[in-house]
Design an enzyme around this catalytic site. Structure first.
Site, PDB file in Angstrom:
ATOM      1  N   GLU A   1     -10.533  -8.974   0.571  1.00 26.92           N
ATOM      2  CA  GLU A   1     -11.406  -8.591  -0.544  1.00 26.92           C
ATOM      3  C   GLU A   1     -12.348  -9.738  -0.906  1.00 26.92           C
ATOM      4  O   GLU A   1     -13.183  -9.594  -1.794  1.00 26.92           O
ATOM      5  CB  GLU A   1     -10.567  -8.196  -1.758  1.00 26.92           C
ATOM      6  CG  GLU A   1      -9.716  -6.954  -1.517  1.00 26.92           C
ATOM      7  CD  GLU A   1      -8.722  -6.691  -2.643  1.00 26.92           C
ATOM      8  OE1 GLU A   1      -9.159  -6.419  -3.770  1.00 26.92           O
ATOM      9  OE2 GLU A   1      -7.517  -6.801  -2.398  1.00 26.92           O
TER      10      GLU A   1
ATOM     11  N   HIS B   1      -3.796   0.404  -4.991  1.00 27.25           N
ATOM     12  CA  HIS B   1      -3.295  -0.865  -5.536  1.00 27.25           C
ATOM     13  C   HIS B   1      -3.586  -0.885  -7.041  1.00 27.25           C
ATOM     14  O   HIS B   1      -4.568  -1.467  -7.495  1.00 27.25           O
ATOM     15  CB  HIS B   1      -3.983  -2.051  -4.860  1.00 27.25           C
ATOM     16  CG  HIS B   1      -3.662  -2.191  -3.408  1.00 27.25           C
ATOM     17  ND1 HIS B   1      -2.668  -3.004  -2.930  1.00 27.25           N
ATOM     18  CD2 HIS B   1      -4.193  -1.592  -2.323  1.00 27.25           C
ATOM     19  CE1 HIS B   1      -2.596  -2.892  -1.616  1.00 27.25           C
ATOM     20  NE2 HIS B   1      -3.519  -2.049  -1.222  1.00 27.25           N
TER      21      HIS B   1
ATOM     22  N   MET C   1      -1.847  -7.050   6.757  1.00 29.38           N
ATOM     23  CA  MET C   1      -2.900  -7.903   6.178  1.00 29.38           C
ATOM     24  C   MET C   1      -2.461  -8.533   4.862  1.00 29.38           C
ATOM     25  O   MET C   1      -3.292  -8.801   3.989  1.00 29.38           O
ATOM     26  CB  MET C   1      -4.165  -7.080   5.941  1.00 29.38           C
ATOM     27  CG  MET C   1      -4.675  -6.354   7.170  1.00 29.38           C
ATOM     28  SD  MET C   1      -6.046  -5.264   6.766  1.00 29.38           S
ATOM     29  CE  MET C   1      -6.137  -4.267   8.247  1.00 29.38           C
TER      30      MET C   1
ATOM     31  N   HIS D   1      -5.938  -9.000  -1.792  1.00 29.43           N
ATOM     32  CA  HIS D   1      -5.884  -9.421  -0.393  1.00 29.43           C
ATOM     33  C   HIS D   1      -7.007 -10.409  -0.094  1.00 29.43           C
ATOM     34  O   HIS D   1      -8.057 -10.383  -0.732  1.00 29.43           O
ATOM     35  CB  HIS D   1      -6.045  -8.213   0.528  1.00 29.43           C
ATOM     36  CG  HIS D   1      -4.984  -7.174   0.354  1.00 29.43           C
ATOM     37  ND1 HIS D   1      -5.035  -6.231  -0.645  1.00 29.43           N
ATOM     38  CD2 HIS D   1      -3.840  -6.946   1.042  1.00 29.43           C
ATOM     39  CE1 HIS D   1      -3.958  -5.471  -0.569  1.00 29.43           C
ATOM     40  NE2 HIS D   1      -3.213  -5.873   0.442  1.00 29.43           N
TER      41      HIS D   1
ATOM     42  N   SER E   1       0.824  -1.219   0.000  1.00 29.62           N
ATOM     43  CA  SER E   1       0.000   0.000   0.000  1.00 29.62           C
ATOM     44  C   SER E   1       0.853   1.261   0.000  1.00 29.62           C
ATOM     45  O   SER E   1       1.746   1.403   0.830  1.00 29.62           O
ATOM     46  CB  SER E   1      -0.866   0.059   1.267  1.00 29.62           C
ATOM     47  OG  SER E   1      -1.770  -0.990   1.286  1.00 29.62           O
TER      48      SER E   1
ATOM     49  N   ASN F   1       2.224   3.371  10.734  1.00 32.41           N
ATOM     50  CA  ASN F   1       1.433   3.912  11.868  1.00 32.41           C
ATOM     51  C   ASN F   1       1.730   3.098  13.121  1.00 32.41           C
ATOM     52  O   ASN F   1       2.196   1.953  13.035  1.00 32.41           O
ATOM     53  CB  ASN F   1      -0.070   3.806  11.540  1.00 32.41           C
ATOM     54  CG  ASN F   1      -0.463   2.385  11.208  1.00 32.41           C
ATOM     55  OD1 ASN F   1      -0.262   1.926  10.076  1.00 32.41           O
ATOM     56  ND2 ASN F   1      -1.000   1.677  12.172  1.00 32.41           N
TER      57      ASN F   1
HETATM   58  N1  HPA Z   1      -2.722  -3.104  11.186  1.00 33.21           N
HETATM   59  C1  HPA Z   1      -2.947  -3.937  10.150  1.00 33.21           C
HETATM   60  N2  HPA Z   1      -2.613  -3.658   8.911  1.00 33.21           N
HETATM   61  C2  HPA Z   1      -2.009  -2.482   8.656  1.00 33.21           C
HETATM   62  C3  HPA Z   1      -1.743  -1.559   9.689  1.00 33.21           C
HETATM   63  C4  HPA Z   1      -2.121  -1.898  11.021  1.00 33.21           C
HETATM   64  O1  HPA Z   1      -1.926  -1.134  11.980  1.00 33.21           O
HETATM   65  N3  HPA Z   1      -1.140  -0.484   9.113  1.00 33.21           N
HETATM   66  C5  HPA Z   1      -1.047  -0.769   7.780  1.00 33.21           C
HETATM   67  N4  HPA Z   1      -1.564  -1.977   7.506  1.00 33.21           N
END
Ligand code: HPA
Length: 263
Positions: free
Chosen positions: A83, A58, A202, A80, A27, A226
């Site tokens: 989906e 994507h 994921m 994924h 991503s 993040n």
């Molecule tokens: N959790 C799961 N998938 C993710 C995250 C997350 O914090 N950040 C980007 N993909």
């Protein structure tokens, strides 16, 4: 199990290119290919056997190009499980890459960091993974496949050495691959941390299983976009994942430009 791409009719520029390396972009990392000298681009929709993605960020094509002087095919986008695809469909791109000649595969993803020492914006090289999707592309065989070294120690050593030069913060750790599509709860993140996860995402784990079963050597990289839920101050958002992925992509490009291991 049969590779459905074994007898695929491909344009001559693709057939003759014979990429040694494969790269799957996660991503927000799609624009990575913009700086490359593209030999050929093959949209996923032109290959009937490939499932199509509908997730923003994507794009969905294979790009054939030189990467650090080596011939490579780059999947710009992936599908994924969340989906609604099967594990076998999610890993079709890996089988395609094997059919066009790839023997070494780099899997990238966006992930939340569950390790307080690994900051959003940093990169993590996968030492191992936890497949928490409760499925596998190997349903139907081959069975009892050895998974003791999914992420090649040889490649890890080479990339860690390249990262030691200034400019790229590259951690090493364990990636937990979950089904999604919702992010985790803070309690789930605490559980995953106890299980040994440093990064949570994921994707990647099913592709890694399929690639190993096809005899590929693999490296995996998480762009830590993040704080995993409960560790940061803000709610999680896909927009933030894409934005941080975009700004960290340059560091990853720099790392790969320092060279891909021979052999
Ligand atoms: N959790 C799961 N998938 C993710 C995250 C997350 O914090 N950040 C980007 N993909």
């Amino acid at each position: 199990m049969q590779n459905e791409f074994a007898d695929l009719q491909l344009p001559a520029t693709v057939r003759d290119f014979q990429p040694e390396w494969g790269l799957v972009l996660g991503s927000g990392l799609g624009p990575f290919v913009e700086k490359l000298d593209i030999t050929h681009a093959l949209p996923f929709c032109e290959i009937a056997e490939l499932p199509q993605s509908a997730v923003p960020g994507h794009a969905g094509r294979f790009v054939f190009a030189e990467l650090a002087g080596k011939r490579a095919v780059i999947a710009q986008g992936r599908v994924h499980l969340y989906e609604g695809h099967t594990a076998r469909a999610v890993t079709a791109g890996v089988r395609f890459m094997a059919a066009v000649g790839v023997s070494k595969l780099i899997l990238t993803n966006a992930a939340g960091t569950a390790n307080p020492d690994f900051l959003p914006g940093d990169w993590m090289m996968l030492t191992d993974h936890l497949n928490l999707t409760h499925t596998t592309p190997l349903l139907g065989g081959p069975h009892f496949f050895d998974m003791s070294e999914v992420y090649s120690q040889r490649l890890r050593m080479a990339f860690a050495k390249n990262a030691r030069e200034p400019g790229v913060m590259l951690h090493e750790g364990v990636y937990a691959g979950l089904l999604g599509p919702q992010y985790e709860t803070p309690a789930e993140v605490r559980m995953l941390r106890h299980l040994g996860a440093d990064a949570i995402g994921m994707s990647t784990v099913l592709e890694a299983i399929q690639a190993r079963a096809l005899g590929m050597e693999i490296a995996g990289f998480s762009c830590l976009t993040n704080w995993a839920a409960g560790l940061g101050k803000r709610p999680l958002s896909h927009a933030e994942v894409l934005e941080v992925g975009l700004s960290a992509a340059g560091n990853f490009a720099r790392l790969l430009a320092r060279g891909l291991p021979d052999g």
